[in-house]
Design a protein around this motif. Structure first.
Motif, PDB file in Angstrom:
ATOM      1  N   ARG A 186     -52.622  -1.124  45.852  1.00  0.00           N
ATOM      2  CA  ARG A 186     -51.388  -0.327  45.812  1.00  0.00           C
ATOM      3  C   ARG A 186     -51.721   1.102  46.227  1.00  0.00           C
ATOM      4  N   VAL A 187     -50.801   1.714  46.953  1.00  0.00           N
ATOM      5  CA  VAL A 187     -50.956   3.119  47.330  1.00  0.00           C
ATOM      6  C   VAL A 187     -49.720   3.875  46.853  1.00  0.00           C
ATOM      7  N   SER A 188     -49.945   5.065  46.300  1.00  0.00           N
ATOM      8  CA  SER A 188     -48.832   5.871  45.784  1.00  0.00           C
ATOM      9  C   SER A 188     -48.930   7.295  46.312  1.00  0.00           C
ATOM     10  N   TRP A 189     -47.767   7.825  46.640  1.00  0.00           N
ATOM     11  CA  TRP A 189     -47.680   9.217  47.120  1.00  0.00           C
ATOM     12  C   TRP A 189     -46.266   9.737  46.970  1.00  0.00           C
ATOM     13  N   ASN A 190     -46.145  10.923  46.467  1.00  0.00           N
ATOM     14  CA  ASN A 190     -44.867  11.621  46.409  1.00  0.00           C
ATOM     15  C   ASN A 190     -43.776  10.792  45.725  1.00  0.00           C
ATOM     16  N   GLY A 191     -44.144  10.117  44.648  1.00  0.00           N
ATOM     17  CA  GLY A 191     -43.176   9.352  43.871  1.00  0.00           C
ATOM     18  C   GLY A 191     -42.883   7.956  44.394  1.00  0.00           C
ATOM     19  N   LYS A 192     -43.540   7.539  45.461  1.00  0.00           N
ATOM     20  CA  LYS A 192     -43.339   6.203  46.022  1.00  0.00           C
ATOM     21  C   LYS A 192     -44.634   5.409  45.942  1.00  0.00           C
ATOM     22  N   SER A 193     -44.491   4.084  45.840  1.00  0.00           N
ATOM     23  CA  SER A 193     -45.642   3.198  45.841  1.00  0.00           C
ATOM     24  C   SER A 193     -45.370   2.016  46.754  1.00  0.00           C
ATOM     25  N   VAL A 194     -46.431   1.456  47.321  1.00  0.00           N
ATOM     26  CA  VAL A 194     -46.295   0.259  48.144  1.00  0.00           C
ATOM     27  C   VAL A 194     -47.452  -0.675  47.808  1.00  0.00           C
ATOM     28  N   ALA A 229     -48.074   0.683  55.822  1.00  0.00           N
ATOM     29  CA  ALA A 229     -48.156   1.284  54.489  1.00  0.00           C
ATOM     30  C   ALA A 229     -47.706   2.741  54.528  1.00  0.00           C
ATOM     31  N   ALA A 230     -48.145   3.470  55.543  1.00  0.00           N
ATOM     32  CA  ALA A 230     -47.730   4.874  55.680  1.00  0.00           C
ATOM     33  C   ALA A 230     -46.219   4.973  55.856  1.00  0.00           C
ATOM     34  N   ARG A 231     -45.670   4.104  56.670  1.00  0.00           N
ATOM     35  CA  ARG A 231     -44.225   4.110  56.908  1.00  0.00           C
ATOM     36  C   ARG A 231     -43.462   3.889  55.604  1.00  0.00           C
ATOM     37  N   ALA A 232     -43.933   2.957  54.784  1.00  0.00           N
ATOM     38  CA  ALA A 232     -43.250   2.654  53.527  1.00  0.00           C
ATOM     39  C   ALA A 232     -43.275   3.832  52.556  1.00  0.00           C
ATOM     40  N   GLU A 287     -54.280  13.820  48.294  1.00  0.00           N
ATOM     41  CA  GLU A 287     -53.189  13.754  47.328  1.00  0.00           C
ATOM     42  C   GLU A 287     -52.559  12.363  47.263  1.00  0.00           C
ATOM     43  N   VAL A 288     -53.232  11.375  47.829  1.00  0.00           N
ATOM     44  CA  VAL A 288     -52.728  10.000  47.838  1.00  0.00           C
ATOM     45  C   VAL A 288     -53.562   9.176  46.861  1.00  0.00           C
ATOM     46  N   PHE A 289     -52.890   8.394  46.023  1.00  0.00           N
ATOM     47  CA  PHE A 289     -53.558   7.616  44.977  1.00  0.00           C
ATOM     48  C   PHE A 289     -53.679   6.168  45.419  1.00  0.00           C
TER      49      PHE A 289
END
Length: 210
Positions: free
Chosen positions: A144-152, A172-175, A191-193
Motif C-alpha cells: 500500500r502507498v499513502s500520500w496526502n490523505g489518499k491510499s492505493v 499508483a501515482a495516478r491513483a 513524504e510518501v508512506f
C-alpha cells in the motif's frame, strides 16, 4: 518492531522497519516506474523505437544509433526483451518491451504481456535490502502507498537498485494524485508512506520466491 536498514540516496535517508506482524514500512520520495508498460492493455508503452513512449529511452539505458535502438549500458539488457542480435527487440507498433521482476509465469519470457503493466497496475518497487532481510516472500506480495490523505493498494512487482528507495508505477501515482509522468513526474521530497506485507499475496498475484 525492528530496523531492517537505512538507504541513503537522492539527498535523504530512509529507514526501513518491520513490525511484529511482518509488515514492512518506510517513508520515501516517489520516483515513477514505467517498466512493464508494453501496450498490453491498450495503454501507452513505456519505450518506443522513435523515443515517443511515456519514458525516455535513455532512462532505460538505451539510445538510437543510425535509426536503430541499442543498449547504451549493459544493464539495459536486464530490463528489456532482446532480439537475436542481443539488442532491444522492436515489437509491432514500434514498441520496445520492458520487463518487471514479477512475471506472469504462464506466459513466455519474450511475451510483452508476461510483465506487470505500469500504466494500468498499481505496484511498488523495492530495493534488494527488503528482499534479503524480511522473513516472508516479497515478490507478488500485497502493498500500500499513502500520500496526502489518499491510499492505493498495490503489488510488489519490481526490484530496484540497492541505493534507491521510493518508487511506484504510473498507475499508483495516478491513483494518489502524484504527477505520473516517468519523464517529468514524481515527488522529490520524502513524504510518501510505503507499506508491504511479505508472505501475503496481493489479490490476483502469487508469491514468487524465484
Amino acid at each position: 518492531m525492528r530496523e531492517i536498514g537505512i538507504i541513503n540516496g537522492e539527498n535523504y535517508s530512509s529507514t526501513i522497519y518491520e513490525d511484529d506482524h511482518g509488515r514492512v514500512y518506510f517513508t520515501a520520495d516517489a520516483d515513477i516506474d514505467a517498466d512493464g508498460a508494453n501496450g498490453q492493455n491498450g495503454a501507452p508503452a513505456a519505450y518506443m523505437e522513435d523515443d515517443s513512449g511515456s519514458e525516455f529511452l535513455a532512462n532505460g539505458g538505451m539510445k538510437r544509433v543510425g535509426g536503430k535502438v541499442i543498449c547504451a549500458h549493459s544493464w539495459a539488457r536486464s530490463i528489456v526483451i532482446l532480439g537475436a542480435d542481443n539488442e532491444p527487440r522492436v515489437f509491432p507498433g514500434g514498441i520496445i518491451a520492458s520487463t518487471t521482476w514479477y512475471r506472469h509465469r504462464h506466459l513466455a519470457l519474450n511475451d510483452p504481456a508476461a510483465y506487470v503493466d505500469a500504466e494500468t497496475v498499481a505496484y511498488i518497487v523495492v530495493p534488494p535490502l527488503i528482499v534479503q532481510e524480511t522473513r516472508g516472500i516479497v515478490r507478488g506480495c500485497a502493498a500500500r502507498v499513502s500520500w496526502n490523505g489518499k491510499s492505493v493498494d498495490c503489488v510488489v512487482a519490481d526490484r530496484g537498485p540497492s541505493n534507491r528507495i521510493g518508487e511506484l508505477s504510473i498507475a499508483a501515482a495516478r491513483a494518489l494524485g502524484i504527477p505520473q509522468s516517468p519523464r517529468h513526474g514524481g515527488l522529490e521530497r520524502a513524504e510518501v508512506f510505503y507499506e508491504l506485507w511479505p508472505g501475503t499475496p496481493a489479490p490476483g498475484y502469487e508469491l514468487q520466491r524465484s
